[in-house]
Design a protein around this motif. Structure first.
Motif, PDB file in Angstrom:
ATOM      1  N   SER A 197       0.826  -1.275  -0.135  1.00  0.00           N
ATOM      2  CA  SER A 197       0.043  -0.098   0.069  1.00  0.00           C
ATOM      3  C   SER A 197       0.812   1.213   0.032  1.00  0.00           C
ATOM      4  O   SER A 197       0.613   2.185  -0.509  1.00  0.00           O
ATOM      5  CB  SER A 197      -0.803  -0.122   1.189  1.00  0.00           C
ATOM      6  N   ARG A 198       2.256   1.228   0.656  1.00  0.00           N
ATOM      7  CA  ARG A 198       2.841   2.460   0.706  1.00  0.00           C
ATOM      8  C   ARG A 198       3.585   2.627  -0.689  1.00  0.00           C
ATOM      9  O   ARG A 198       3.506   3.937  -1.155  1.00  0.00           O
ATOM     10  CB  ARG A 198       4.040   2.202   1.631  1.00  0.00           C
ATOM     11  N   HIS A 201       0.608   4.252  -2.843  1.00  0.00           N
ATOM     12  CA  HIS A 201       0.321   5.704  -2.327  1.00  0.00           C
ATOM     13  C   HIS A 201       1.717   6.412  -3.171  1.00  0.00           C
ATOM     14  O   HIS A 201       1.198   7.467  -3.622  1.00  0.00           O
ATOM     15  CB  HIS A 201       0.369   5.849  -0.985  1.00  0.00           C
ATOM     16  N   GLU A 202       2.862   5.892  -3.309  1.00  0.00           N
ATOM     17  CA  GLU A 202       3.857   6.656  -3.659  1.00  0.00           C
ATOM     18  C   GLU A 202       3.771   6.750  -5.034  1.00  0.00           C
ATOM     19  O   GLU A 202       4.057   7.958  -5.797  1.00  0.00           O
ATOM     20  CB  GLU A 202       5.196   5.879  -3.340  1.00  0.00           C
ATOM     21  N   ARG A 205       1.371   9.277  -5.989  1.00  0.00           N
ATOM     22  CA  ARG A 205       1.907  10.636  -5.809  1.00  0.00           C
ATOM     23  C   ARG A 205       2.896  11.228  -6.828  1.00  0.00           C
ATOM     24  O   ARG A 205       2.984  12.300  -7.466  1.00  0.00           O
ATOM     25  CB  ARG A 205       2.581  10.679  -4.663  1.00  0.00           C
ATOM     26  N   ASP A 217      -7.226  11.121  -5.132  1.00  0.00           N
ATOM     27  CA  ASP A 217      -7.506  10.094  -3.991  1.00  0.00           C
ATOM     28  C   ASP A 217      -6.697   8.875  -4.658  1.00  0.00           C
ATOM     29  O   ASP A 217      -6.659   8.502  -5.737  1.00  0.00           O
ATOM     30  CB  ASP A 217      -9.221   9.897  -4.022  1.00  0.00           C
ATOM     31  N   VAL A 218      -6.595   7.795  -3.448  1.00  0.00           N
ATOM     32  CA  VAL A 218      -6.191   6.408  -3.891  1.00  0.00           C
ATOM     33  C   VAL A 218      -7.423   5.592  -3.071  1.00  0.00           C
ATOM     34  O   VAL A 218      -7.457   5.761  -1.944  1.00  0.00           O
ATOM     35  CB  VAL A 218      -4.833   6.465  -2.890  1.00  0.00           C
TER      36      VAL A 218
END
Length: 344
Positions: A197-198, A201-202, A205, A217-218
């Motif tokens: 998940s990190r 998200h990266e 971004r 949004d994610v």
């Protein structure tokens, strides 16, 4: 170090109506998924004539990679193997051995860490080599590439194209949901887990920044399993409802968690999400996945050249490099271990 071949390792998908249930049984073997759920998912495939686009798209991407390898003067034959459907990876590795391949690189069609996105491909490699036995080629799996400039650039252009279709839309990034427990176990303990998940998200971004998108949004899609088991949320369809309630007039959905149009992309996004947006009178566009973009073939060959020539390792984030393994050995102790399911 020299290599004799490149193995393209993917998930697999049915290529006709009679393939659907055997394929789904392969996917869910050992998980205790009720047959009623398999029949429900089978209807999604039958909606498209029992054919997933994934094998066709993989073959097209392999052709592009072969051309790019030749253009760069890299003499590596490319083999194609799947986890869940023909050509099965065990059969492909057996053919590689018969062809005299002794050492090969492996490109898994997932950009991310986590169990199903990464370590399960290690298990595929280990299983295939065990099935072949003595003389099985050494297999070196390439690293994660969620933050590679070519991957990010292809998605950024796809997002910009979506915004041209729906000006002023809210950009929403999606990836395949996984159980919360599996995400917590993703990555070595010293990194705090949640590698999957990190990384998603990266990637979101990085894509948003390159596309010039300030707010986004994610969210997640394609969850399965019993409702009492927590999965990563919110779901894309529920999120569209929330955006509508907040007065948002349009949405561009970017499946940043996928490299190609899996069945989950064309069903969950092109059908369910698009239909929900239409019910609300919202504009909707879905950003393209990157495997049809020429930069995707360039990306694969660049990952190969990292091993062949000690070429530059390009990333856009500060995340540690991970995912590169030899013969299925995990890249770190305790990394992305499968979550033990409770006894039934």
């Amino acid at each position: 170090m020299s290599y004799d071949a490149l193995l393209w390792l993917s998930f697999g998908g049915p290529e006709g109506p009679d393939d659907v249930m055997p394929f789904l049984e392969n996917v869910t073997r050992g998980r205790g998924v009720p047959r009623e759920r398999l029949l429900e998912v089978a209807e999604h495939y039958q909606h498209f004539g029992g054919v997933s686009p994934i094998n066709r798209l993989n073959r097209e991407a392999i052709t592009a990679v072969e051309k790019e390898l030749a253009a760069q003067g890299v003499d590596l034959p490319v083999y194609f193997g799947n986890r869940n459907w023909e050509p099965m990876v065990e059969d492909t590795v057996a053919r590689m051995k018969a062809d005299g391949v002794r050492r090969a690189l492996v490109f898994p069609t997932s950009a991310y860490g986590g169990y199903s996105a990464c370590r399960q491909y290690d298990e595929d490699i280990e299983r295939a080599r065990a099935a072949v036995g003595d003389g099985a080629p050494e297999l070196v799996k390439l690293r994660h590439f969620f933050d590679h400039p070519l991957f990010v650039g292809a998605f950024a252009d796809a997002v910009r194209a979506g915004l041209e279709q729906v000006p002023g839309a809210r950009v929403v990034f999606t990836a395949h949901s996984v159980p919360e427990s599996a995400d917590k176990a993703a990555g070595p303990p010293e990194e705090g887990g949640r590698r999957y998940s990190r990384q998603v998200h990266e990637a979101a971004r990085l894509v948003a920044a390159q596309a010039g998108v300030a707010e986004y949004d994610v969210v997640w899609q394609s969850r399965s399993g019993p409702p009492q088991v927590p999965w990563l949320e919110p779901d894309i369809v529920d999120h569209i409802d929330a955006l509508h309630a907040a007065g948002v007039q349009g949405v561009v959905v970017c499946p940043v968690g996928f490299v190609s149009d899996h069945l989950e992309v064309i069903w969950d996004l092109d059908n369910e999400a698009a239909e929900r947006a239409a019910e609300h009178g919202m504009g909707f566009a879905r950003a393209a996945t990157p495997n049809g973009d020429p930069r995707f073939a360039e990306l694969v060959v660049e990952l190969v050249r990292e091993h062949l020539t000690d070429g530059p390792v390009r990333t856009l984030s500060e995340f540690p490099l991970a995912g590169c393994t030899v013969n299925g050995a995990p890249c770190a102790v305790g990394c992305c271990e499968p979550v033990k399911r409770p006894a039934r």
